[in-house]
Structures are given as structure tokens and as C-alpha cells.
Design a protein around this motif. Structure first.
Motif, PDB file in Angstrom:
ATOM      1  N   GLU A 298       0.826  -1.208   0.000  1.00  0.00           N
ATOM      2  CA  GLU A 298       0.000   0.000   0.000  1.00  0.00           C
ATOM      3  C   GLU A 298       0.858   1.255   0.000  1.00  0.00           C
ATOM      4  O   GLU A 298       0.640   2.171  -0.789  1.00  0.00           O
ATOM      5  CB  GLU A 298      -0.938   0.019   1.220  1.00  0.00           C
ATOM      6  CG  GLU A 298      -2.115  -0.938   1.137  1.00  0.00           C
ATOM      7  CD  GLU A 298      -1.742  -2.374   1.437  1.00  0.00           C
ATOM      8  OE1 GLU A 298      -0.619  -2.611   1.943  1.00  0.00           O
ATOM      9  OE2 GLU A 298      -2.553  -3.272   1.141  1.00  0.00           O
ATOM     10  N   VAL A 299       1.833   1.312   0.898  1.00  0.00           N
ATOM     11  CA  VAL A 299       2.668   2.512   0.980  1.00  0.00           C
ATOM     12  C   VAL A 299       3.529   2.628  -0.280  1.00  0.00           C
ATOM     13  O   VAL A 299       3.726   3.722  -0.815  1.00  0.00           O
ATOM     14  CB  VAL A 299       3.536   2.500   2.257  1.00  0.00           C
ATOM     15  CG1 VAL A 299       4.450   3.719   2.293  1.00  0.00           C
ATOM     16  CG2 VAL A 299       2.651   2.485   3.494  1.00  0.00           C
ATOM     17  N   ALA A 301       2.693   1.778  -3.211  1.00  0.00           N
ATOM     18  CA  ALA A 301       1.821   2.305  -4.265  1.00  0.00           C
ATOM     19  C   ALA A 301       1.751   3.829  -4.191  1.00  0.00           C
ATOM     20  O   ALA A 301       1.870   4.524  -5.202  1.00  0.00           O
ATOM     21  CB  ALA A 301       0.419   1.704  -4.141  1.00  0.00           C
ATOM     22  N   VAL A 302       1.579   4.350  -2.995  1.00  0.00           N
ATOM     23  CA  VAL A 302       1.476   5.805  -2.834  1.00  0.00           C
ATOM     24  C   VAL A 302       2.824   6.470  -3.121  1.00  0.00           C
ATOM     25  O   VAL A 302       2.890   7.565  -3.690  1.00  0.00           O
ATOM     26  CB  VAL A 302       0.971   6.159  -1.419  1.00  0.00           C
ATOM     27  CG1 VAL A 302       0.805   7.660  -1.277  1.00  0.00           C
ATOM     28  CG2 VAL A 302      -0.345   5.455  -1.115  1.00  0.00           C
ATOM     29  N   ILE A 340      -1.054  -1.826  -9.790  1.00  0.00           N
ATOM     30  CA  ILE A 340      -0.710  -0.758  -8.843  1.00  0.00           C
ATOM     31  C   ILE A 340      -0.043   0.403  -9.570  1.00  0.00           C
ATOM     32  O   ILE A 340      -0.364   1.570  -9.336  1.00  0.00           O
ATOM     33  CB  ILE A 340       0.214  -1.326  -7.737  1.00  0.00           C
ATOM     34  CG1 ILE A 340      -0.598  -2.191  -6.776  1.00  0.00           C
ATOM     35  CG2 ILE A 340       0.927  -0.197  -6.995  1.00  0.00           C
ATOM     36  CD1 ILE A 340       0.242  -2.980  -5.798  1.00  0.00           C
ATOM     37  N   ALA A 344      -1.524   4.271 -10.260  1.00  0.00           N
ATOM     38  CA  ALA A 344      -0.794   5.454  -9.790  1.00  0.00           C
ATOM     39  C   ALA A 344      -0.589   6.450 -10.932  1.00  0.00           C
ATOM     40  O   ALA A 344       0.032   7.490 -10.744  1.00  0.00           O
ATOM     41  CB  ALA A 344       0.545   5.039  -9.182  1.00  0.00           C
TER      42      ALA A 344
ATOM     43  N   LEU B  33      -2.438  12.962  -8.580  1.00  0.00           N
ATOM     44  CA  LEU B  33      -2.917  12.661  -7.231  1.00  0.00           C
ATOM     45  C   LEU B  33      -2.620  13.805  -6.254  1.00  0.00           C
ATOM     46  O   LEU B  33      -3.478  14.235  -5.488  1.00  0.00           O
ATOM     47  CB  LEU B  33      -2.248  11.365  -6.760  1.00  0.00           C
ATOM     48  CG  LEU B  33      -2.615  10.878  -5.365  1.00  0.00           C
ATOM     49  CD1 LEU B  33      -4.091  10.514  -5.298  1.00  0.00           C
ATOM     50  CD2 LEU B  33      -1.757   9.675  -4.980  1.00  0.00           C
ATOM     51  N   THR B 269      -6.890   0.004  -5.337  1.00  0.00           N
ATOM     52  CA  THR B 269      -5.568   0.332  -4.814  1.00  0.00           C
ATOM     53  C   THR B 269      -5.638   1.567  -3.914  1.00  0.00           C
ATOM     54  O   THR B 269      -6.582   2.345  -3.983  1.00  0.00           O
ATOM     55  CB  THR B 269      -4.577   0.650  -5.954  1.00  0.00           C
ATOM     56  OG1 THR B 269      -5.020   1.834  -6.615  1.00  0.00           O
ATOM     57  CG2 THR B 269      -4.476  -0.487  -6.940  1.00  0.00           C
ATOM     58  N   PRO B 270      -4.622   1.764  -3.066  1.00  0.00           N
ATOM     59  CA  PRO B 270      -4.586   2.939  -2.193  1.00  0.00           C
ATOM     60  C   PRO B 270      -4.623   4.247  -2.980  1.00  0.00           C
ATOM     61  O   PRO B 270      -5.161   5.234  -2.507  1.00  0.00           O
ATOM     62  CB  PRO B 270      -3.258   2.818  -1.455  1.00  0.00           C
ATOM     63  CG  PRO B 270      -2.754   1.474  -1.704  1.00  0.00           C
ATOM     64  CD  PRO B 270      -3.493   0.859  -2.822  1.00  0.00           C
ATOM     65  N   THR B 271      -4.052   4.238  -4.178  1.00  0.00           N
ATOM     66  CA  THR B 271      -4.084   5.459  -4.979  1.00  0.00           C
ATOM     67  C   THR B 271      -5.531   5.886  -5.218  1.00  0.00           C
ATOM     68  O   THR B 271      -5.879   7.051  -5.085  1.00  0.00           O
ATOM     69  CB  THR B 271      -3.387   5.230  -6.341  1.00  0.00           C
ATOM     70  OG1 THR B 271      -2.075   4.748  -6.104  1.00  0.00           O
ATOM     71  CG2 THR B 271      -3.326   6.513  -7.146  1.00  0.00           C
ATOM     72  N   LEU B 274      -7.084   7.340  -1.984  1.00  0.00           N
ATOM     73  CA  LEU B 274      -6.631   8.705  -1.693  1.00  0.00           C
ATOM     74  C   LEU B 274      -7.251   9.697  -2.668  1.00  0.00           C
ATOM     75  O   LEU B 274      -7.577  10.830  -2.298  1.00  0.00           O
ATOM     76  CB  LEU B 274      -5.105   8.769  -1.725  1.00  0.00           C
ATOM     77  CG  LEU B 274      -4.415   7.913  -0.658  1.00  0.00           C
ATOM     78  CD1 LEU B 274      -2.907   7.910  -0.860  1.00  0.00           C
ATOM     79  CD2 LEU B 274      -4.766   8.391   0.748  1.00  0.00           C
ATOM     80  N   LYS B 300      -1.820   2.137   7.624  1.00  0.00           N
ATOM     81  CA  LYS B 300      -0.851   2.994   6.939  1.00  0.00           C
ATOM     82  C   LYS B 300      -1.556   3.907   5.941  1.00  0.00           C
ATOM     83  O   LYS B 300      -1.253   5.094   5.864  1.00  0.00           O
ATOM     84  CB  LYS B 300       0.222   2.144   6.249  1.00  0.00           C
ATOM     85  CG  LYS B 300       1.228   1.557   7.248  1.00  0.00           C
ATOM     86  CD  LYS B 300       2.552   1.193   6.591  1.00  0.00           C
ATOM     87  CE  LYS B 300       3.628   0.963   7.652  1.00  0.00           C
ATOM     88  NZ  LYS B 300       4.983   1.190   7.150  1.00  0.00           N
ATOM     89  N   VAL B 301      -2.471   3.367   5.178  1.00  0.00           N
ATOM     90  CA  VAL B 301      -3.187   4.196   4.207  1.00  0.00           C
ATOM     91  C   VAL B 301      -4.083   5.194   4.941  1.00  0.00           C
ATOM     92  O   VAL B 301      -4.229   6.351   4.522  1.00  0.00           O
ATOM     93  CB  VAL B 301      -3.995   3.333   3.215  1.00  0.00           C
ATOM     94  CG1 VAL B 301      -4.770   4.204   2.240  1.00  0.00           C
ATOM     95  CG2 VAL B 301      -3.051   2.405   2.456  1.00  0.00           C
ATOM     96  N   ILE B 304      -1.940   8.083   5.853  1.00  0.00           N
ATOM     97  CA  ILE B 304      -1.621   8.928   4.693  1.00  0.00           C
ATOM     98  C   ILE B 304      -2.827   9.795   4.328  1.00  0.00           C
ATOM     99  O   ILE B 304      -2.680  10.971   3.988  1.00  0.00           O
ATOM    100  CB  ILE B 304      -1.191   8.042   3.502  1.00  0.00           C
ATOM    101  CG1 ILE B 304       0.110   7.297   3.828  1.00  0.00           C
ATOM    102  CG2 ILE B 304      -1.003   8.883   2.238  1.00  0.00           C
ATOM    103  CD1 ILE B 304       0.460   6.192   2.830  1.00  0.00           C
ATOM    104  N   PHE B 308      -4.534  14.017   2.875  1.00  0.00           N
ATOM    105  CA  PHE B 308      -5.234  14.143   1.593  1.00  0.00           C
ATOM    106  C   PHE B 308      -6.624  14.743   1.758  1.00  0.00           C
ATOM    107  O   PHE B 308      -7.468  14.605   0.884  1.00  0.00           O
ATOM    108  CB  PHE B 308      -5.320  12.784   0.891  1.00  0.00           C
ATOM    109  CG  PHE B 308      -4.044  12.389   0.203  1.00  0.00           C
ATOM    110  CD1 PHE B 308      -2.928  12.002   0.926  1.00  0.00           C
ATOM    111  CD2 PHE B 308      -3.941  12.431  -1.184  1.00  0.00           C
ATOM    112  CE1 PHE B 308      -1.744  11.650   0.292  1.00  0.00           C
ATOM    113  CE2 PHE B 308      -2.761  12.088  -1.828  1.00  0.00           C
ATOM    114  CZ  PHE B 308      -1.660  11.696  -1.085  1.00  0.00           C
TER     115      PHE B 308
END
Lengths: 633, 368
Positions: A298-299, A301-302, A340, A344, B33, B269-271, B274, B300-301, B304, B308
Motif C-alpha cells: 500500500e505505501v 503504491a502511494v 498498482i 498510480a 494525485l 488500490t490505495p491510490t 486517496l 498505513k493508508v 496517509i 489528503f
């Protein structure tokens, strides 16, 4: 951009970056401590895009840990065992070979340091993989292990590295750097080598033409200052040898590792800050890796929007981090990595061990030449619905031949080799007279080069062919052209060297010791043919629809108009990074014609008419690289 | 590279003008993003100027898992008569709430199942006895689907049902069950759960009486970008009427053990998450709070997301069964929740369901 920064203390730092100035330790602390995490990330992302465009690299890789038996007992390691422990294991070359799946491109070998293995056993592992799996490149042994071999087998570090290279080692992992602080080393891993030894091994590898990775273990007992000193130390080493491919911040994994002061995982925000700060501090290291095994998927990916352009790979068989309780699944599938990276907003680029792109998992990619001379096209280029991939000219040709590239500024030879499928867009790179970016540095005059060895790079075929034509057709001299394997660090066997792009510019200014005669090949062509030389041609795949082609042509035209109006503001920082003053940058760029007119096309036809078998060879190379099972040099 | 569209959107956000649906869609599809995130922070600090993030100590028990509406994204429900079905007595639930209150819980988010065998009196008794016997907790009970089933079993109008719940002492209603407020999608994933109009009708009626509610969004299944914008627009429009929403809470669909898993094997996905947080913060200019869910997206997400545009970290969730049924389990406690907020660079403020601040935990010096 300035309007995006909420924290005004970031502004002067952003201005420094834009001027191409180096950041100090104090700048690094300001970056680390800002509350504006988004502003910090945005700055790092801008730098990332300037370097890597929209590319995020990954590799089909596998980790081999040949043994967990280790003479050291580092506090943070859950992996090592003592000989005779129930969980101790030692693998043979055959066992290792059996574990590697056939599609793997990079085999990453690190392990414990057993007390009783002979030197030949290590060489045999590398040779066995190299011999049986020609598609897989070996990345092997951390500096800690190299230093261990050096002491145990009483061979110099250089000799160890030379033998490993001969056995098939291509690159070296960056592990074992931990954090360059004696205070921390004494506390956590007193038995391990320190910064001095780690750096000595890596610099020696770079000098032998073995690129390496660099790492930093953070999130234990180190201070922010110690992290920044670590980064600055790496930056200085890179100035010296230029051999680091990537920087990998490794988030410390708590577990049963015996480090008491920090027993939690790093926070996600610290992870992202570290990625971003390292991208901004390490202005001379090409890639920043978001190592998902330790960061979590997850991290990582960001992080692809916070400065990281490298997602490591599929990592089959990872053991060390998982023994300390890392959160990630054991091996991310390739599809998942691709998903992923796409999500992004990036191009998933499957790479080889040297970061050459092999496969692009994206539609509509436009190639970008990463040299100073191409900045007027790219500084303001926005192509609707397409992504940008920086790539050296030769690779752009190969990717186009594989059908993976919509358009790009193609090296003339690559354009000629694919004239049937590429349609010119009216733009390109042509000389006016002198150009200073394709230079022959020689010990001899033209006539003296008969039978001599000339070193060439494989970045582009055009300049090599121009050299060949000048030698044979103009001066009637036959010389041997041979690839430079060790870069410009190792020129012992050559009488002349052909350099292009930024390297040529830098050397033109500061000279290449021993090679006192300098020839500008575009200038040679001009005085001979009375025509400007065309280095590169903007071209688009013929099969694309008219609308897309028109959009591209318009995008290039407006980007170029904006770019041409002020060379220094778009390219000054790049020029300063390779040692040019703003005036020199301006003069250099003003020496190009970016639009191809009648005289330029006359020159292309003249060049085409002089082709021997070389054009056919480029076509063959492209055809070979288009076959998926073929190994890329 | 700053595009003209981005510049124009940024100017509108700065001048506090409302974004159009087209601008929202452009942000979702085209913006980088972190550009959307920077806009989100403009709005976030306008609504919530302090560098602080709120959280609530809550629990999320279920009185029944019996449900008749067969949502294909759910792994929690059982049909009446299935093995493993349960419906707890009011006594049982009150005892649970007592225990929770003893552990410091201030909000009980209670939901079913949508169980048509329960009489309306059951629900009223739950509310009345909670208010009377466990005054330390606030009842944050019942999704819109459950409220609609109460109208069926009681024969009362929606307004009457809501008024009776209000009179019994309820003041807030959770905003779950909105999923994606697009009937095209709703028909596919939860055909029996009612239309978007049903969810909105209950919310509108509730807000009119004076209830405060949250609004949720579950994405990452069959919806398009346009559906997401549709959802945000509908929520923004309803908010104009009574300003009854306290917070917007997006989360991603969790496919584990659900019929939808066959079509959508991954969670978004985390993207994407966010993007949703940041877009919601920018687009919902009339929404006081945006909630990051450490619970649904991982700690964790969640951390973050606080950068955002989210200013709330949700609840500590002492008990939770629905995501757990989809094999998605995250647990935390108050202490950890505060630490996660601190690590992200914010003071942590414990709040009530209605966002009144109870205690502020500043970042300790050694962690700063």
C-alpha cells in the motif's frame, strides 16, 4: 507549483532545485520536518517526472539466499543461524538452479556468511546460473559479503570483484549500508563493516563497470541528521564514480530482532517523507526504489507519486524481511504490480538488470530523449491521453519495433530502419554548423586511425554510423569499432572514443586526458557535404488514427514554441548539472534547428545513400529484440 | 506541467466557488494525485483550521445477521433459518453496551441484518433502554434499509417511524448502505436494498426532523467514474437542504467471501482511495468533515489519508463483524489510534458522534 506549497519555508528549497543547486543537510531537515507532506511529495514528484517521465520500473526477479549460516550476530536480523542450529541450511548450486523459474530476469543473491565455504563455491553459484539461464542476469553479494570474502580468502576486493564479474555478476545489491553512523553501528551491529569499507567496495565495483544499488536502514535508533548525512555521503560517492543505479530506503522491520528502543513499524508518513527527501537530496542517483516487501504494498503504491520510480519486482523467494514479520504477501504477482503502477497514473516498465526497458505495459507511450539537446521539445510537452518514457535513442528504436511506442524523437538510423512504419512529423534535431554533441576524442588524426580501436557506446546507432561513414567514405580509413564496456572509466585499450549527448558536452569542456584531438562529427559532415546533419527525427506510427497524429503534431509545435523562447529557463538547470554555464547552454541549443526543412531532408537522403550493411544490422537487432525469449545486451 | 483546466479549478477552489460535475470528473480522471490533494487541503483547513484529527471511541456490534436482501458485496448476512443465524435480545444488547461503556466507548453504531421478523417495538425498546440505562453512550443506530423495514412491519409512515425513534432518544443515524447512489449500479449489486431514492428519502426525512447523519460511499466494484461523481453530487445537493450530514466516509469494496469476488477479485488500490478522499474533500464544499477509514483501508493508508483532506480518523471499533466476514480484519485500540494520528503529524482529539471535542491529546515532544 509555488502556489501548491502551503509551507513557505519550502519555497527557497524549491527555487534551489529549479536552479539545479544542491540541497544541504539543513535543507533536508526542513524537508523532513515540514507539515506540508503533500507539498514535499509534489516537489519530489516533479523531480521524479523530470528524470523518469511517467515510468515506474519493475523486474521479474527472484531472491536466492544460499545459506542462513552466518558468523555475525547482528541485533536486527532474524534470519541468521549458527551452523548446527535446527533451522540452519546451506544450498548447493544445483539446488539453487532448481529454484529459479525460467522467466526470471534478475537473480538477487545474498545470504549469510558461513565459516567453512571455499571461494570456488560462490563462483560456482554465479557461473551455474549464468550458464544455465542466459535470460537471467545475476545481481550478487552485498558489500558486507565482499568484504568477508576479501578477508577470508586473502584476495583484494578488486580481485574478488573481477572474478565475480568474469563468472557472470552484472550488478551488486546495496544491502549492508545500514546507516552511516558510527554511533549507531557500535550500538546495533558492531561486527558489521562501517561506512568506509562499504563505500570502498562499491566504488571498486563501479570502477570495474559493475553498477550497484545503495540502501539506508531507517526507523530504528537513528536521528534525522544521521539519515541526511547518510544520503549526502552516498551523493558524494556517486559524484566520484557514478555507479549507483538506485537508492532504496529500507524501513526497519520490528519483530523478535532484539532492538528495544523502537519496536513498531515505521509510520506511513515517515516512509513517504523518506522517499521524497531522498529523491530531492540524491540529485545524482537515477532511481529511488519503493521496496514493497518492507514498505507494504500500500505505501509503495502511494510512494510512486512521492518520488519513487522503481517498484523492485516480483521478488520470488524473499526470506530475510519475512522472518522479521513483514506485512506483505510473500510474492506479489506481476499482474498486481502492473495494476498498482497503472492506478498510480504511471507506465509499468518491465526492465532488465541495468534498467533498460524490455516491455511497456501501457498503450500510447511517447519516447523522450533524456539529453540536453531535446529539452526544447519536452520541457512543455503535454500529449493528451499519452504517457512519457525517457529512454536512450537505441532503446526507443527497439521499443518502437516491438510496437510499444506511439511516437518519439527517433535517432536517424532508427527512423531509417523503420521508415515503413514511421511517419515523420516535421520536427527533429539538425545541426546548423558545429554542434558539440557527437564528438570523437582521439589520440590520432583521422589518417592515423587506420587499424586502430575506437570505443563506442551503444546508446545510439546514428553517431556510430556517421563515424563509420566519415572514416570510410571521407577519409578512407579502416578502424575497429568496439563497445566501451566499462564506460569512460576504462579507456586503456582505445585510441579514440566516440561520445554523444551530455557525456560529449561535459568532456568537450573539461577534456578527456590522453585524447587530445577532438572532432565534432556534425561539423565534419557539414564541411564535407555542405549540408546540416540530422541527428534525430520526430516520427509517429503510421497505423495510428489521424486525430491522434494531429494532436501529437500540435502538442509538439506548441511545446517547441514555448521551449524555443527561452532556452536557459527550461534547460539551464540541466546544463549546470553537466557543467555548462547558462551562456554555453544557450549557445549549444541555439546551434540546433528543431524543424526539418528541404535541406535537412536532402541531408537525410544523402546519409541514406551512404548506408552500407549497417541499416540492415539495426533492423536485425530490432527484430531480435522483438522476440520475447531473446536476451537484451 | 500545469494545465489550464487545473488552473481554473484551483482558482475556483480558492474563491470558494462550487465545482461542476464536469470539473469533478476531470479531477478524478486527469489530475495528478497530489494536485487534487493540495486542493483538498485548502478546503480541509478552511473547514477545520487546526492541525488536529478527531476520532471517536466506538463499537460496531450487530443485533442480528438475518437479512433478506442478498447484496452481492456482503459476506456477513444469513437468511432466516440458515445455520449460524442469530438475533440477540434487547437485554443481551444492553449488557453489551454496558460493557462497552465501561471500556470508555461513547458511540454505539448498531446495525442488523434487515430482519423482517422483528417488530418495531424491538427497535424502540433498544433505543429507549440504551438512553435510559447506558447514558454514557450515544445510540448511533440503524441503516436506512432497517428504517424502511420498520415502516413495513409497523405500517407507519417513514416520518412517523423516524419521529418515534427521535422521541425514543435517537439523535444520529449512520450513513451506511448508500453504496453508490446510482441506480444503474445499485440494481446490479443490491437489487433488493432499495434505490438511491430510498436512501435519500430516509436521509432527507431524518435531516428534516433534526437528525444528524453521515454519508458513505462504497466504490471499487461495478461503478464508473461518472457514477462516483453522481454520488458526490447527490450528497452535496441534499446537504444544501438541511445541512444534516456531519461527515462523508468513503471506503473500498472488500471482495473476500462475497458473490462479487468472482468479478472483482481485488480491492481498489490505495491510490484510488486517496483520490476519493481528496476529491470528496474538494467537491463536497458543504461537508464539515471527511473521515479516513484506517479500518477499511489499513492503518498505513489511513495515516496517509490525513494528508489528503481527511480530518477524522473514524472510530476505534471495539467490535466489528461485517468486514471481518470478508476476511478483512484490522484491530486497534484508543492508545494506538492516538499514536497513529500523532505519527502522521496531528494532535488527536477524542470526539462524540456529533463531533464535540472531549479531550485533545497533543503530540508528545519526543514524537514531534
Amino acid at each position: 507549483m509555488n502556489a501548491m506549497l502551503r509551507d513557505t519555508t519550502l519555497l527557497p528549497i524549491w527555487e534551489k532545485i529549479q536552479r539545479g543547486e544542491r540541497l544541504t543537510l539543513e535543507d533536508g531537515l526542513t524537508l523532513y520536518r515540514t507539515g506540508d507532506v503533500i507539498g514535499l511529495g509534489k516537489m519530489a514528484h516533479e523531480v521524479q517526472k523530470a528524470r523518469s517521465g511517467d515510468a515506474v520500473y519493475f523486474v521479474l526477479n527472484q531472491k536466492i539466499e544460499h545459506t542462513n549460516v552466518c558468523v555475525l550476530s547482528c541485533k536486527f536480523c532474524d534470519f541468521a543461524a549458527k551452523k548446527g542450529d535446527a533451522r540452519a541450511y546451506e544450498m548447493t548450486s544445483a539446488e539453487i538452479l532448481a529454484r529459479i523459474s525460467p522467466d526470471i530476469k534478475e537473480v538477487h543473491i545474498t545470504g549469510g556468511m558461513p565459516p567453512d565455504w571455499p571461494w570456488e563455491r560462490y563462483l560456482d553459484i554465479v557461473e551455474t546460473i549464468h550458464r544455465h539461464l542466459p535470460d537471467a542476469d545475476v545481481k550478487a553479494f552485498t558489500a558486507v559479503e565482499i568484504d568477508f570474502f576479501h578477508r577470508k580468502f586473502r584476495l583484494s576486493v578488486e580481485e574478488i570483484l573481477r572474478q565475480l564479474k568474469a563468472a557472470g555478476v552484472r550488478t551488486m545489491p546495496g544491502g549492508g549500508a545500514e546507516i552511516f553512523s558510527e554511533r549507531v553501528r557500535k550500538e546495533l551491529f558492531p561486527q558489521k563493516i562501517g561506512a568506509r569499507e562499504w563505500l570502498a567496495v562499491h566504488k571498486a565495483a563501479h570502477r570495474l563497470g559493475i553498477p550497484t544499488n545503495s540502501t539506508m536502514l531507517y526507523g530504528h535508533i537513528e536521528t534525522l541528521e544521521e539519515r541526511l548525512v547518510h544520503m549526502i555521503t552516498l551523493r558524494e560517492a556517486q559524484d566520484e564514480t557514478g555507479g549507483f543505479l538506485t537508492f532504496i530506503p529500507l524501513a526497519f522491520q520490528p519483530g523478535e530482532t532484539g532492538i528495544k528502543p523502537r519496536h513498531r513499524f515505521t509510520s506511513a508518513v515517515d516512509d513517504l517523507r523518506t522517499i521524497a527527501v531522498s529523491r530531492l537530496m540524491l540529485d545524482n542517483i537515477p532511481h529511488i526504489k519503493a521496496y514493497w516487501v518492507m514498505l507494504t504494498e500500500e505505501v509503495a503504491a502511494v510512494a510512486l507519486n512521492f518520488g519513487a520510480d522503481d517498484m523492485d519486482g516480483t521478488v520470488g523467494g524473499e526470506k530475510i524481511a519475512h522472518d522479521a514479520g513483514a506485512l506483505s504477501p510473500h510474492a506479489l504477482k506481476k499482474e498486481q504490480i502492473v495494476r498498482i503502477i497503472r492506478d498510480a497514473g504511471k507506465i509499468p516498465v518491465e526492465r532488465d538488470v541495468y534498467y533498460n526497458p524490455l516491455i511497456l505495459h501501457a498503450d500510447h507511450v511517447v519516447g523522450k530523449i533524456p539529453y540536453l539537446n531535446s529539452i526544447p521539445f519536452y520541457a512543455h510537452l503535454v500529449v493528451p491521453d499519452a504517457k512519457i518514457l525517457p529512454v536512450v535513442p537505441r532503446r526507443m528504436g527497439m521499443l518502437s519495433a516491438k510496437g510499444m511506442m506511439d511516437a518519439g524523437l527517433f535517432s536517424l538510423m532508427d527512423y531509417l530502419a523503420q521508415e515503413d512504419r514511421l511517419e515523420p512529423l516535421g520536427f527533429g534535431l539538425a545541426s546548423r554548423d558545429q554542434i558539440k554533441s557527437v564528438m570523437l576524442f582521439s589520440k590520432e588524426g583521422w589518417q592515423g586511425l587506420e587499424g586502430k580501436r575506437i570505443g563506442i557506446m551503444d546508446d545510439t546507432a546514428t553517431s556510430v554510423q556517421l563515424l563509420r561513414i566519415l572514416l570510410e567514405n571521407r577519409y578512407h580509413v579502416h578502424a575497429v569499432l568496439d563497445r566501451l564496456h566499462g564506460g569512460v572509466n576504462d579507456l586503456r585499450d582505445f585510441d579514440a572514443v566516440l561520445l554523444i549527448g551530455d557525456e560529449a558536452l561535459t568532456r568537450n569542456k573539461c577534456g578527456l586526458p590522453g585524447f587530445d584531438l577532438v572532432y565534432d562529427l556534425a561539423c565534419e559532415w557539414y564541411t564535407w557535404q555542405k549540408l546540416p546533419f540530422v541527428f534525430a527525427v520526430w516520427a509517429v506510427q503510421r497505423h495510428l488514427d489521424a486525430e491522434r497524429k494531429a494532436a501529437l503534431r500540435n502538442a509538439i509545435e506548441s511545446a517547441l514554441e514555448a521551449g524555443e523562447s527561452d532556452f536557459v529557463s527550461i534547460a539551464g538547470a540541466h546544463g549546470r548539472r553537466i557543467g555548462l554555464t547558462d551562456t554555453e547552454t544557450h549557445e549549444y541549443l541555439a546551434g540546433f534547428n528543431f524543424r526539418l526543412g528541404e535541406r535537412e531532408w536532402d541531408s537525410v537522403h544523402a546519409f541514406r545513400a551512404l548506408q552500407g550493411p549497417e541499416l540492415a544490422r539495426v533492423r536485425e537487432l530490432n527484430a531480435a529484440s522483438a522476440k520475447p525469449e531473446t536476451r537484451n545486451p | 506541467m500545469v494545465t489550464p483546466m487545473m488552473t481554473s479549478i484551483r482558482n475556483k477552489v480558492r474563491e470558494q466557488q462550487r465545482l461542476t460535475r464536469e470539473e469533478g470528473l476531470w479531477l478524478l480522471r486527469n489530475a495528478e494525485l497530489l494536485d487534487t490533494a493540495a486542493l483538498a487541503n485548502e478546503v480541509r483547513y478552511r473547514w477545520n483550521p487546526e492541525r488536529r484529527v478527531t476520532f471517536v471511541i466506538d463499537t460496531n456490534p450487530n443485533y442480528s445477521n438475518v437479512c433478506t436482501i442478498d447484496c452481492i458485496f456482503c459476506a456477513f448476512y444469513r437468511h432466516p433459518g440458515d445455520a449460524g443465524e442469530y438475533t440477540h435480545s434487547v437485554d443481551h444488547m444492553i449488557a453489551k453496551f454496558q460493557e462497552a461503556a465501561d471500556r470508555g466507548v461513547t458511540t454505539v453504531l448498531l446495525q442488523g441484518g434487515v430482519n423482517p421478523r422483528l417488530p418495531f417495538s424491538y427497535y424502540l425498546e433498544l433505543v429507549e433502554r440504551t438512553v435510559k440505562e447506558v447514558p454514557r453512550v450515544q445510540p448511533h443506530f440503524f441503516s436506512t434499509s432497517e428504517i424502511l423495514v420498520m415502516t413495513e412491519v409497523s405500517g407507519l409512515s417513514l416520518a412517523q417511524v423516524l419521529q418515534r425513534l427521535w422521541d425514543a432518544g435517537m439523535r444520529t443515524i449512520p450513513g451506511g448502505g448508500a453504496e453508490i447512489l446510482s441506480d444503474r449500479v445499485k440494481k446490479k449489486i443490491s437489487s433488493k436494498k432499495g434505490t438511491s431514492a430510498d436512501w435519500l428519502r430516509v436521509m432527507r426525512e431524518a435531516h428534516g426532523i433534526g437528525f444528524k447523519t453521515t454519508a458513505t460511499m462504497m466504490y471499487g466494484h461495478l461503478e464508473t467514474d461518472e457514477d462516483v461523481i453522481e454520488h458526490l453530487d447527490v450528497v452535496r445537493n441534499l446537504q444544501e437542504e438541511y445541512h444534516g450530514f456531519t461527515a462523508f466516509v468513503p471506503w473500498s469494496f472488500k471482495p473476500g467471501n462475497t458473490p462479487l469476488e468472482k468479478i472483482i477479485p481485488h480491492y481498489a488500490t490505495p491510490t484510488r482511495y486517496l483520490q476519493m478522499i481528496a476529491l470528496a474533500r474538494v467537491f463536497l464544499d458543504n461537508m464539515p468533515h471527511i473521515q479516513a477509514s484506517w479500518f477499511s483501508e489499513g492503518k498505513k493508508v489511513g495515516q496517509i489519508a490525513l494528508h489528503f483532506g481527511a480530518d477524522d480518523f473514524g472510530g476505534t471499533l471495539q467490535e466489528e463483524n461485517v468486514h471481518a466476514a470478508a476476511n478483512f480484519v484490522n484491530t486497534t485500540n484508543t492508545e494506538e489510534c492516538i499514536r497513529l494520528i500523532h505519527e502522521s503529524g496531528f494532535a488527536a482529539a477524542q470526539r462524540t458522534t456529533l463531533y464535540d471535542i472531549l479531550t485533545v491529546h497533543e503530540i508528545p515532544a519526543e514524537a514531534a
